[in-house]
Scaffold this active site. Structure first.
Site, PDB file in Angstrom:
ATOM      1  N   ASN A  69       0.875  -1.182   0.000  1.00 37.30           N
ATOM      2  CA  ASN A  69       0.000   0.000   0.000  1.00 37.30           C
ATOM      3  C   ASN A  69       0.907   1.226   0.000  1.00 37.30           C
ATOM      4  O   ASN A  69       1.532   1.533   1.010  1.00 37.30           O
ATOM      5  CB  ASN A  69      -0.888  -0.039   1.259  1.00 37.30           C
ATOM      6  CG  ASN A  69      -1.649   1.253   1.482  1.00 37.30           C
ATOM      7  OD1 ASN A  69      -1.758   2.091   0.581  1.00 37.30           O
ATOM      8  ND2 ASN A  69      -2.175   1.428   2.686  1.00 37.30           N
ATOM      9  N   LYS A 116       0.092   4.290  -0.174  1.00 37.96           N
ATOM     10  CA  LYS A 116      -0.512   5.490   0.431  1.00 37.96           C
ATOM     11  C   LYS A 116      -0.273   6.694  -0.486  1.00 37.96           C
ATOM     12  O   LYS A 116      -0.299   6.535  -1.698  1.00 37.96           O
ATOM     13  CB  LYS A 116       0.048   5.701   1.838  1.00 37.96           C
ATOM     14  CG  LYS A 116      -0.036   4.414   2.665  1.00 37.96           C
ATOM     15  CD  LYS A 116       0.258   4.593   4.125  1.00 37.96           C
ATOM     16  CE  LYS A 116       0.110   3.239   4.815  1.00 37.96           C
ATOM     17  NZ  LYS A 116       0.226   3.312   6.250  1.00 37.96           N
ATOM     18  N   HIS A 152      -9.435   1.234   5.158  1.00 38.53           N
ATOM     19  CA  HIS A 152      -8.127   1.379   5.796  1.00 38.53           C
ATOM     20  C   HIS A 152      -8.272   2.313   6.999  1.00 38.53           C
ATOM     21  O   HIS A 152      -9.031   3.276   6.953  1.00 38.53           O
ATOM     22  CB  HIS A 152      -7.125   1.943   4.781  1.00 38.53           C
ATOM     23  CG  HIS A 152      -5.714   1.884   5.313  1.00 38.53           C
ATOM     24  ND1 HIS A 152      -5.231   2.840   6.169  1.00 38.53           N
ATOM     25  CD2 HIS A 152      -4.715   0.989   5.128  1.00 38.53           C
ATOM     26  CE1 HIS A 152      -3.976   2.512   6.491  1.00 38.53           C
ATOM     27  NE2 HIS A 152      -3.643   1.402   5.868  1.00 38.53           N
ATOM     28  N   GLU A 205      -6.545   4.647   8.041  1.00 34.59           N
ATOM     29  CA  GLU A 205      -6.307   6.074   7.747  1.00 34.59           C
ATOM     30  C   GLU A 205      -7.539   6.712   7.104  1.00 34.59           C
ATOM     31  O   GLU A 205      -7.834   7.880   7.336  1.00 34.59           O
ATOM     32  CB  GLU A 205      -5.060   6.219   6.855  1.00 34.59           C
ATOM     33  CG  GLU A 205      -3.796   5.942   7.659  1.00 34.59           C
ATOM     34  CD  GLU A 205      -2.623   5.424   6.858  1.00 34.59           C
ATOM     35  OE1 GLU A 205      -2.622   5.543   5.616  1.00 34.59           O
ATOM     36  OE2 GLU A 205      -1.683   4.887   7.486  1.00 34.59           O
ATOM     37  N   GLU A 254      -5.209  -5.004  10.616  1.00 39.71           N
ATOM     38  CA  GLU A 254      -4.217  -3.953  10.766  1.00 39.71           C
ATOM     39  C   GLU A 254      -4.448  -3.211  12.080  1.00 39.71           C
ATOM     40  O   GLU A 254      -5.198  -2.237  12.120  1.00 39.71           O
ATOM     41  CB  GLU A 254      -4.331  -2.969   9.598  1.00 39.71           C
ATOM     42  CG  GLU A 254      -4.044  -3.592   8.254  1.00 39.71           C
ATOM     43  CD  GLU A 254      -3.386  -2.597   7.307  1.00 39.71           C
ATOM     44  OE1 GLU A 254      -2.322  -2.938   6.768  1.00 39.71           O
ATOM     45  OE2 GLU A 254      -3.916  -1.485   7.138  1.00 39.71           O
ATOM     46  N   GLY A 273       2.696   2.222  10.746  1.00 42.60           N
ATOM     47  CA  GLY A 273       3.630   3.338  10.584  1.00 42.60           C
ATOM     48  C   GLY A 273       4.341   3.725  11.876  1.00 42.60           C
ATOM     49  O   GLY A 273       4.964   4.774  11.953  1.00 42.60           O
ATOM     50  N   SER A 313       3.660  -2.165  10.160  1.00 40.30           N
ATOM     51  CA  SER A 313       5.118  -2.208  10.328  1.00 40.30           C
ATOM     52  C   SER A 313       5.746  -3.537   9.903  1.00 40.30           C
ATOM     53  O   SER A 313       6.671  -4.035  10.539  1.00 40.30           O
ATOM     54  CB  SER A 313       5.505  -1.862  11.771  1.00 40.30           C
ATOM     55  OG  SER A 313       5.085  -0.534  12.074  1.00 40.30           O
TER      56      SER A 313
HETATM   57  P1  PGA Z   1       3.001   0.344   7.571  1.00 41.13           P
HETATM   58  O1  PGA Z   1       1.525   0.519   6.987  1.00 41.13           O
HETATM   59  O2  PGA Z   1       3.564  -0.929   6.981  1.00 41.13           O
HETATM   60  O3  PGA Z   1       3.749   1.557   7.122  1.00 41.13           O
HETATM   61  O4  PGA Z   1       2.885   0.242   9.056  1.00 41.13           O
HETATM   62  C1  PGA Z   1       0.681  -0.589   6.793  1.00 41.13           C
HETATM   63  C2  PGA Z   1      -0.645  -0.146   6.219  1.00 41.13           C
HETATM   64  O5  PGA Z   1      -1.135   0.922   6.602  1.00 41.13           O
HETATM   65  O6  PGA Z   1      -1.240  -0.835   5.376  1.00 41.13           O
END
Ligand code: PGA
Length: 256
Positions: A6, A8, A93, A95, A166, A172, A212
Site C-alpha cells: 500500500n 498510500k 483502511h 487512515e 491492521e 507506521g 510495520s
Molecule cells: P506500515 O503501513 O507498513 O507503514 O505500518 C501498513 C498499512 O497501513 O497498510
C-alpha cells in the site's frame, strides 16, 4: 500467500514507473506469493504501463466511492477503476477511517459496490491502542468484520472478499504485533467468519496482516497460523525491501 504493498500518498506517476523498473521479483521461490500493489489512483496508468515488462504484479486502488457516478467532488467510482482494468480495491483502511471519517456503514456500502462491479475488495479491520488497552479487541474486530460481511452478503458464489488485520497502533509506528498477537486476532476474525458463513467458506477467505511489516519480520509473521499474507505500507515503497518481503512470502500457505 499474498504480499500487498500500500503506497498510500507516495509515488506519483514518474516515481511509480521508476519503482516498477527497479523492482525485480525474487527468483527460485518455492511457491510464488500473489503480489498486489496499491498505488495512488493517479499513478495507476503509469504503473500499468511499466508493468508490461514486469509480469506477476497486480494493481489495486486504495479507495473508491460506492456510487457509480454523481456529485461527489474528489471521489473515484468503481466503473472508473474497472475501465483502468483494476481488480482490487482497499476498503476501510484505518487512515480512511481516522482522517476521512469513513464509518463501518461506508465500509459495508463500499464492499457491496466493489463486488457488484466485479472488483475484489481487501477490507481492513483493526483496533486502536485505546481499544486494545480497554480489552475490546475481540468486540471491535467482530463489529468491523460483520460490517464487511454485510456488504458481501447475497453475492453469488461466495463473498469474494479478503481481509487485512491492521492494528492501528502498529501502522507506521515501527511497533509490530507479535506473531502470537496476530495469530490470536486472525483466529478471532476466522471465528466470526465461520459463525456467519460456515467453516468451509471461512477457510477460503484470506486474512492478511498489516502494520510495520519489514523484510526482517515478514517471514515470522507469514508463518503464524491463520496468516495468509501481509499488507505492507512503508517497506513497500522501496523496490528492494518490497522484493525481500515477497521472497519471505514464498514458503507456502500455512493457514490453520
Ligand atoms: P506500515 O503501513 O507498513 O507503514 O505500518 C501498513 C498499512 O497501513 O497498510
Amino acid at each position: 500467500m499474498i504480499v500487498a504493498g500500500n503506497w498510500k500518498m507516495h509515488h506519483g506517476p514518474e516515481s511509480a514507473r521508476s519503482f516498477l523498473r527497479k523492482y525485480r521479483p525474487p527468483t527460485g521461490m518455492e511457491e510464488e506469493p500473489r503480489v498486489l500493489i496499491f498505488p495512488p489512483a493517479l499513478s495507476i496508468p503509469a504503473a500499468r504501463e511499466a508493468l508490461t515488462s514486469n509480469g506477476g504484479v497486480e494493481l489495486g486502488a486504495q479507495n473508491m466511492h460506492w456510487e457509480t457516478e454523481g456529485a461527489y467532488t474528489g471521489e473515484i467510482s468503481p466503473p472508473m477503476l474497472v475501465e483502468l482494468e483494476i481488480r482490487h480495491v482497499l476498503v476501510g483502511h484505518s487512515e480512511r477511517r481516522a482522517h476521512f471519517g469513513e464509518t463501518d456503514a461506508d465500509v459495508t456500502r463500499k464492499v457491496r459496490s466493489a463486488l457488484e462491479h466485479g472488483l475484489e475488495p481487501l477490507a481492513c479491520v483493526g483496533e486502536t491502542l485505546e481499544e486494545r488497552e480497554d480489552g475490546r479487541v475481540e468486540e471491535v474486530l467482530r463489529r468491523q468484520v460483520e460490517h464487511v460481511l454485510e456488504g458481501a452478503s447475497g453475492h453469488a458464489g461466495g463473498p469474494g472478499i479478503r481481509l487485512a488485520y491492521e492494528p492501528v497502533w502498529a501502522i507506521g509506528t515501527g511497533r509490530t504485533a507479535t506473531p502470537e498477537d496476530v495469530s490470536r486476532a486472525h483466529g478471532n476474525i476466522r471465528g466470526t467468519l465461520a459463525e456467519v458463513l460456515g467453516h468451509e467458506q471461512a477457510r477460503e477467505i484470506p486474512i492478511l496482516y498489516g502494520g510495520s511489516v519489514k523484510p526482517e519480520n515478514a517471514a515470522g509473521l507469514m508463518e503464524a497460523p491463520n496468516v495468509d499474507g501481509v499488507l505492507v505500507g512503508g517497506a513497500s515503497l522501496d523496490p528492494e525491501s518490497f522484493a525481500a518481503i515477497v521472497a519471505a512470502g514464498s514458503g507456502g500457505r500455512k493457514s490453520g
